[in-house]
Design an enzyme around this catalytic site. Structure first.
Site, PDB file in Angstrom:
ATOM      1  N   ASP A   1     -32.814  18.245 -14.646  1.00 17.52           N
ATOM      2  CA  ASP A   1     -31.813  17.175 -14.603  1.00 17.52           C
ATOM      3  C   ASP A   1     -30.418  17.784 -14.525  1.00 17.52           C
ATOM      4  OD1 ASP A   1     -31.019  14.480 -14.582  1.00 17.52           O
ATOM      5  OD2 ASP A   1     -30.647  14.500 -16.742  1.00 17.52           O
TER       6      ASP A   1
ATOM      7  N   TYR B   1     -26.145   3.618  -9.360  1.00 18.23           N
ATOM      8  CA  TYR B   1     -25.990   4.369  -8.105  1.00 18.23           C
ATOM      9  C   TYR B   1     -25.764   3.429  -6.924  1.00 18.23           C
ATOM     10  CZ  TYR B   1     -27.912   8.579 -10.406  1.00 18.23           C
ATOM     11  OH  TYR B   1     -28.137   9.647 -11.226  1.00 18.23           O
TER      12      TYR B   1
END
Length: 339
Positions: free
Chosen positions: A260, A335
């Site tokens: 990540d 997003y």
């Protein structure tokens, strides 16, 4: 299009506003006309021979009345254009005003380069660490959003991202050894700890990201970042590359490695020259600490970036050991695109 006729049709609207006019014309390229008001507001009128007419209006409006005046002027331009062309106007498109110079920056690009305006109403945290700029901004829809060096990383609304990068509920983490690379928002660590693993090790290079998130992203991380060690987890404030090399040398193996890391590589190691070199290095090192039947999870990219996704998949065929891979597409709320 008759550029001169279009100009004459629109001139009175700006002249009524007491705006000073300057006309530039080119024989084959139409007109550029500027209108300037005494208060510093100005308009650019661009008339192209093929029929495109652009009007850009800039003004310093810090009150409702000023915005209403702007709308009224644009309404008049639009009405006059419709009258002038007698129904032959193919399309009229008015874009919302872009607000510049404010305390709060609401404009952030998507992965595929589109500009998105967020409903940001507060700057919660804004600091520069030795590695990156760290912003946490509040959105009315998405809650607090972590933005690292201009890249939207995660919002409090984005549990879908965290669940996807953990295997979307298909994995059994009970009694397992897990290594998280990056993950400074604490979301993955918080969710995995609930699943009773044997031990989770998280390696994150930037203490200031952790400090900001444990204070302002608690809906994402809960209380796991309050302490760097817990009953079944530890957080290392280290560059993950030396950590991976150390574990490989020690022969330490994990059931899961979850990458990540930020989109832009951050490392204290000088050996990677590009994003792809960095990705290959992380992949190779991760394979060396992954058990034979282990799994490696990572984010890919926006689904519109097909070339980048193809290149990434090519990297998987270049690893020192053969691997199988699968993909999943999820919608990450903040997003505003599929990933």
């Amino acid at each position: 299009a008759d550029c001169n006729a279009v100009l004459k049709a629109l001139q009175p609207i700006f002249q009524e506003q007491g705006m000073t006019e300057t006309v530039h014309n080119w024989e084959d390229h139409g007109y550029l006309v500027t209108y300037i008001k005494k208060n510093g507001s100005f308009a650019n009128l661009r008339i192209h021979p093929h029929g495109l007419v652009l009007v850009d209006l800039q003004s310093y409006n810090d009150h409702t009345k000023g915005r209403e005046e702007t709308d009224q002027l644009l309404n008049k331009v639009e009405e006059r254009m419709k009258e002038f062309f007698h129904g032959n106007l193919k399309r009229v498109k008015r874009l919302p005003a872009i607000l510049r110079g404010g305390v709060i920056d609401r404009y952030w690009p998507t992965a595929d380069g589109r500009l998105v305006e967020y409903d940001i109403d507060e700057v919660v945290y804004d600091e520069d660490s030795p590695f990156q700029n760290i912003k946490i901004l509040h959105s009315k829809q998405f809650g607090n959003i972590l933005i690292l060096s201009g890249d939207v990383n995660l919002a409090e609304s984005d549990l879908a991202y965290t669940q996807a990068i953990m295997g979307s509920g298909k994995e059994d983490y009970t009694g397992k050894e897990v290594l998280i690379l990056g993950g400074g928002d604490g979301g993955i660590l918080y969710e995995i700890v609930k699943l009773k693993p044997k031990m989770v090790t998280m390696s994150n290079i930037d203490q200031m990201v952790i400090d900001g998130c444990k204070k302002y992203m608690r809906k994402t991380c809960g209380d796991v970042l309050d302490n760097l060690k817990g009953e079944c987890y530890q957080v290392l404030i280290e560059d993950c590359i030396p950590v991976l090399k150390r574990y490989a040398k020690e022969g330490r193996m994990f059931d899961y490695v979850i990458n990540d890391l930020t989109a832009v590589p951050i490392s204290t190691s000088p050996e990677e020259d590009s994003t792809w070199e960095f990705l290959r290095l992380i992949l190779d090192l991760s394979m060396k600490v992954l058990k034979q039947d282990g799994k490696y999870f990572t984010q890919g990219n926006c689904i519109n970036l097909t070339d980048a996704l193809t290149l990434y998949e090519e990297q998987l065929s270049r690893l020192y050991c053969p691997v199988e891979f699968s993909k999943e597409i999820v919608c990450v709320p903040s997003y505003m695109e599929l990933y």
